[in-house]
Each structure stands twice: as structure tokens, then as C-alpha cells.
Design a protein around this motif. Sequence first.
Motif, PDB file in Angstrom:
ATOM      1  N   ALA A  92     -26.941   0.481 -17.921  1.00 28.53           N
ATOM      2  CA  ALA A  92     -26.969  -0.179 -16.613  1.00 28.53           C
ATOM      3  C   ALA A  92     -26.773   0.830 -15.492  1.00 28.53           C
ATOM      4  O   ALA A  92     -27.486   0.799 -14.476  1.00 28.53           O
ATOM      5  CB  ALA A  92     -25.898  -1.265 -16.555  1.00 28.53           C
ATOM      6  N   LEU A  93     -25.819   1.723 -15.650  1.00 33.75           N
ATOM      7  CA  LEU A  93     -25.567   2.725 -14.620  1.00 33.75           C
ATOM      8  C   LEU A  93     -26.766   3.661 -14.449  1.00 33.75           C
ATOM      9  O   LEU A  93     -27.168   3.964 -13.315  1.00 33.75           O
ATOM     10  CB  LEU A  93     -24.320   3.535 -14.969  1.00 33.75           C
ATOM     11  CG  LEU A  93     -22.982   2.817 -14.815  1.00 33.75           C
ATOM     12  CD1 LEU A  93     -21.863   3.634 -15.441  1.00 33.75           C
ATOM     13  CD2 LEU A  93     -22.676   2.556 -13.346  1.00 33.75           C
ATOM     14  N   ALA A  94     -27.332   4.114 -15.540  1.00 31.52           N
ATOM     15  CA  ALA A  94     -28.486   5.014 -15.459  1.00 31.52           C
ATOM     16  C   ALA A  94     -29.663   4.325 -14.771  1.00 31.52           C
ATOM     17  O   ALA A  94     -30.351   4.933 -13.933  1.00 31.52           O
ATOM     18  CB  ALA A  94     -28.882   5.495 -16.849  1.00 31.52           C
TER      19      ALA A  94
ATOM     20  N   ALA B  18     -25.290  -7.594  -6.735  1.00 28.77           N
ATOM     21  CA  ALA B  18     -25.086  -9.035  -6.869  1.00 28.77           C
ATOM     22  C   ALA B  18     -25.146  -9.536  -8.315  1.00 28.77           C
ATOM     23  O   ALA B  18     -24.294 -10.341  -8.723  1.00 28.77           O
ATOM     24  CB  ALA B  18     -26.098  -9.781  -5.999  1.00 28.77           C
ATOM     25  N   PRO B  19     -26.110  -9.092  -9.145  1.00 28.03           N
ATOM     26  CA  PRO B  19     -26.134  -9.587 -10.529  1.00 28.03           C
ATOM     27  C   PRO B  19     -24.875  -9.219 -11.321  1.00 28.03           C
ATOM     28  O   PRO B  19     -24.415 -10.020 -12.157  1.00 28.03           O
ATOM     29  CB  PRO B  19     -27.376  -8.917 -11.125  1.00 28.03           C
ATOM     30  CG  PRO B  19     -28.246  -8.617  -9.947  1.00 28.03           C
ATOM     31  CD  PRO B  19     -27.305  -8.264  -8.846  1.00 28.03           C
ATOM     32  N   PHE B  20     -24.304  -8.051 -11.065  1.00 32.58           N
ATOM     33  CA  PHE B  20     -23.079  -7.659 -11.763  1.00 32.58           C
ATOM     34  C   PHE B  20     -21.901  -8.511 -11.298  1.00 32.58           C
ATOM     35  O   PHE B  20     -21.056  -8.915 -12.097  1.00 32.58           O
ATOM     36  CB  PHE B  20     -22.797  -6.175 -11.536  1.00 32.58           C
ATOM     37  CG  PHE B  20     -23.865  -5.264 -12.063  1.00 32.58           C
ATOM     38  CD1 PHE B  20     -24.078  -5.133 -13.427  1.00 32.58           C
ATOM     39  CD2 PHE B  20     -24.689  -4.554 -11.202  1.00 32.58           C
ATOM     40  CE1 PHE B  20     -25.080  -4.303 -13.922  1.00 32.58           C
ATOM     41  CE2 PHE B  20     -25.687  -3.719 -11.679  1.00 32.58           C
ATOM     42  CZ  PHE B  20     -25.879  -3.598 -13.046  1.00 32.58           C
ATOM     43  N   HIS B  21     -21.842  -8.801 -10.017  1.00 34.13           N
ATOM     44  CA  HIS B  21     -20.789  -9.679  -9.505  1.00 34.13           C
ATOM     45  C   HIS B  21     -20.923 -11.079 -10.109  1.00 34.13           C
ATOM     46  O   HIS B  21     -19.915 -11.715 -10.444  1.00 34.13           O
ATOM     47  CB  HIS B  21     -20.868  -9.750  -7.982  1.00 34.13           C
ATOM     48  CG  HIS B  21     -20.490  -8.474  -7.310  1.00 34.13           C
ATOM     49  ND1 HIS B  21     -20.785  -8.211  -5.984  1.00 34.13           N
ATOM     50  CD2 HIS B  21     -19.826  -7.370  -7.765  1.00 34.13           C
ATOM     51  CE1 HIS B  21     -20.325  -7.016  -5.656  1.00 34.13           C
ATOM     52  NE2 HIS B  21     -19.749  -6.482  -6.721  1.00 34.13           N
ATOM     53  N   ASP B  22     -22.147 -11.535 -10.261  1.00 28.35           N
ATOM     54  CA  ASP B  22     -22.364 -12.858 -10.858  1.00 28.35           C
ATOM     55  C   ASP B  22     -21.904 -12.881 -12.314  1.00 28.35           C
ATOM     56  O   ASP B  22     -21.344 -13.895 -12.781  1.00 28.35           O
ATOM     57  CB  ASP B  22     -23.842 -13.242 -10.773  1.00 28.35           C
ATOM     58  CG  ASP B  22     -24.294 -13.557  -9.349  1.00 28.35           C
ATOM     59  OD1 ASP B  22     -23.415 -13.780  -8.489  1.00 28.35           O
ATOM     60  OD2 ASP B  22     -25.517 -13.563  -9.099  1.00 28.35           O
ATOM     61  N   MET B  23     -22.129 -11.804 -13.034  1.00 28.50           N
ATOM     62  CA  MET B  23     -21.653 -11.722 -14.421  1.00 28.50           C
ATOM     63  C   MET B  23     -20.140 -11.844 -14.476  1.00 28.50           C
ATOM     64  O   MET B  23     -19.583 -12.556 -15.323  1.00 28.50           O
ATOM     65  CB  MET B  23     -22.105 -10.400 -15.056  1.00 28.50           C
ATOM     66  CG  MET B  23     -23.588 -10.307 -15.357  1.00 28.50           C
ATOM     67  SD  MET B  23     -24.088  -8.623 -15.885  1.00 28.50           S
ATOM     68  CE  MET B  23     -23.157  -8.461 -17.430  1.00 28.50           C
TER      69      MET B  23
ATOM     70  N   LEU C 175     -16.617  -4.516 -13.189  1.00 28.92           N
ATOM     71  CA  LEU C 175     -16.329  -5.956 -13.157  1.00 28.92           C
ATOM     72  C   LEU C 175     -17.147  -6.702 -14.204  1.00 28.92           C
ATOM     73  O   LEU C 175     -16.629  -7.551 -14.938  1.00 28.92           O
ATOM     74  CB  LEU C 175     -16.658  -6.527 -11.784  1.00 28.92           C
ATOM     75  CG  LEU C 175     -15.751  -6.205 -10.602  1.00 28.92           C
ATOM     76  CD1 LEU C 175     -16.371  -6.760  -9.322  1.00 28.92           C
ATOM     77  CD2 LEU C 175     -14.356  -6.779 -10.807  1.00 28.92           C
ATOM     78  N   ALA C 176     -18.435  -6.394 -14.271  1.00 24.89           N
ATOM     79  CA  ALA C 176     -19.345  -7.130 -15.151  1.00 24.89           C
ATOM     80  C   ALA C 176     -18.997  -6.954 -16.620  1.00 24.89           C
ATOM     81  O   ALA C 176     -19.093  -7.906 -17.409  1.00 24.89           O
ATOM     82  CB  ALA C 176     -20.781  -6.698 -14.892  1.00 24.89           C
ATOM     83  N   TYR C 177     -18.579  -5.751 -16.990  1.00 21.98           N
ATOM     84  CA  TYR C 177     -18.324  -5.453 -18.402  1.00 21.98           C
ATOM     85  C   TYR C 177     -16.835  -5.359 -18.725  1.00 21.98           C
ATOM     86  O   TYR C 177     -16.465  -5.150 -19.885  1.00 21.98           O
ATOM     87  CB  TYR C 177     -19.037  -4.162 -18.802  1.00 21.98           C
ATOM     88  CG  TYR C 177     -20.542  -4.323 -18.829  1.00 21.98           C
ATOM     89  CD1 TYR C 177     -21.186  -4.812 -19.954  1.00 21.98           C
ATOM     90  CD2 TYR C 177     -21.312  -4.012 -17.714  1.00 21.98           C
ATOM     91  CE1 TYR C 177     -22.563  -4.975 -19.976  1.00 21.98           C
ATOM     92  CE2 TYR C 177     -22.688  -4.178 -17.724  1.00 21.98           C
ATOM     93  CZ  TYR C 177     -23.310  -4.665 -18.861  1.00 21.98           C
ATOM     94  OH  TYR C 177     -24.684  -4.829 -18.881  1.00 21.98           O
ATOM     95  N   ALA C 178     -15.978  -5.495 -17.725  1.00 22.32           N
ATOM     96  CA  ALA C 178     -14.527  -5.496 -17.908  1.00 22.32           C
ATOM     97  C   ALA C 178     -14.015  -4.223 -18.575  1.00 22.32           C
ATOM     98  O   ALA C 178     -13.071  -4.249 -19.357  1.00 22.32           O
ATOM     99  CB  ALA C 178     -14.082  -6.718 -18.709  1.00 22.32           C
ATOM    100  N   VAL C 179     -14.635  -3.089 -18.237  1.00 19.82           N
ATOM    101  CA  VAL C 179     -14.158  -1.801 -18.748  1.00 19.82           C
ATOM    102  C   VAL C 179     -13.891  -0.870 -17.573  1.00 19.82           C
ATOM    103  O   VAL C 179     -14.608  -0.907 -16.571  1.00 19.82           O
ATOM    104  CB  VAL C 179     -15.153  -1.143 -19.732  1.00 19.82           C
ATOM    105  CG1 VAL C 179     -15.373  -2.017 -20.959  1.00 19.82           C
ATOM    106  CG2 VAL C 179     -16.467  -0.826 -19.063  1.00 19.82           C
ATOM    107  N   PRO C 180     -12.854  -0.045 -17.651  1.00 19.49           N
ATOM    108  CA  PRO C 180     -12.569   0.890 -16.557  1.00 19.49           C
ATOM    109  C   PRO C 180     -13.630   1.973 -16.459  1.00 19.49           C
ATOM    110  O   PRO C 180     -14.053   2.543 -17.469  1.00 19.49           O
ATOM    111  CB  PRO C 180     -11.202   1.475 -16.930  1.00 19.49           C
ATOM    112  CG  PRO C 180     -11.062   1.242 -18.393  1.00 19.49           C
ATOM    113  CD  PRO C 180     -11.853   0.017 -18.719  1.00 19.49           C
TER     114      PRO C 180
END
Length: 230
Positions: A203-205, A37-42, A107-112
Motif C-alpha cells: 500500500a505504501l509503495a 480517505a480509503p484508509f480512514h474508512d478502513m 490506522l487502516a492496518y493497526a500497526v505502528p
Amino acid sequence: MRFSHSPEVWRGFPALVSGVLATDGITPDTAVADRLAPFHDMARARLAESAEGEFPETQAWRRAFSAMGLKPTQYRCASESLLRRFRKEGALPSIHPLIDLCNAVSLAYAVPIAVFDVAHVADFLEVRPATGTETYTTFAGAEEHPEPGEIVFADASGTAHARRWTNRQAATSAIRDTTSSALIVAEALHDSARGDIESVITALADELAAIWSTGAKSAILSADQRAFEY
């Protein structure tokens, strides 16, 4: 296992920064919605200010696709495609908790962000121009051969695990319920790519540790450090 980009890729795209993370202990029966949810909000906050096509991250990939001879609005990088769908539909479908996590961070960071089941990768994975002899398998089961010079993720067997660089992954090494070990690759070309990719990998780690209680080996690759052993 080894992950790297070829010298041709570095010569053509010297601004590239790639974050790579190898992990194991992945299971399919984990609830992750609250973590995402926090990443979607970003992502929603950024999209409320401008469309994904105006993001500097997206514009850098569009320039790269144009340099590869591809029409950037026909072949979009994975993060632009995700953001476009998210903006229109307000959500993404749930596929697998690891894919859902990587999509949310993308989505949050706009990178593939690509994620591969390493059990289906032969010896190494290299991002390089295709020779035209590689085999790519679609999710519908069809086999394709990338165009010579097209940038692909290729392994020792000549299997292409992604076509058009960050545009489309193959079914061969897709994450599935039997996946236990995975390689995650995030790539960026925009001016603040280094800092953003470091944030993505952190973030992923952190999420992998929180969701699966698993550690991860990671690295930030650039023209000065071009390979990751895992």
C-alpha cells in the motif's frame, strides 16, 4: 545505510515481522487527502466493531510492552495511540503529506509505522536495547537518555531516534518540509503479521508512486532475513 534489529530483539520477540521501505523525491507541497480517505474508512469500519485495544495487533504490542517492563496503557504503541485519537476525534491533524500517508496506513492496518528523514541518521539505524548513553531529543527540544535495556532506534552517533520501541519518535529525524529521502518502518507481532506487513508495504509503495511518482526499495524482515541495505 543499513536498517536492522539486534540479536537481542530477535531473541526476545521471535514473532516480529518488519516491513522496511526507502524512498526519495519527497516534497511537502502535495495534496493527499483524497488518497487517504480509503484508509480512514478502513479504520472507521474496524473501530465500529470494536475498540482499538481489542484488536489482535494492539494486544500483541501490549504483551510486548509488558514483557519490556512497561505499563501498556501508559506507554502505548504508536498505532494504538493514533487509533485512540481517531476514534475519539474522528480525524487526525495534517502534519506533512508523507506523515499523513503513513498515519493513514497505520490506522487502516493497526500497526505502528515510523518514518525517518535519513539525512539526519548517521550511517545506520538499529533497533536494540539502549546502553543508557544514547541521546534522545524531544519535540520540545529537551534531551533525554533512555533507560539501559530500553529498546530504541539508534544510529552510529549514539542518537536515539525513537524511545520505548514503537512508543515515541524523536525530533532529530522527524519529517520536515526539507525532507527529500525517507526510511519507513512498519512492525508487527500478531499471528497474521507477515501477510499484514506485506499489505502495508504494498500500500505504501503504491501510494508513493501515485503521489510523488517515486520508486521505493523495500524488504520484509524476519528472523530469517534481519537486515535491509538501502
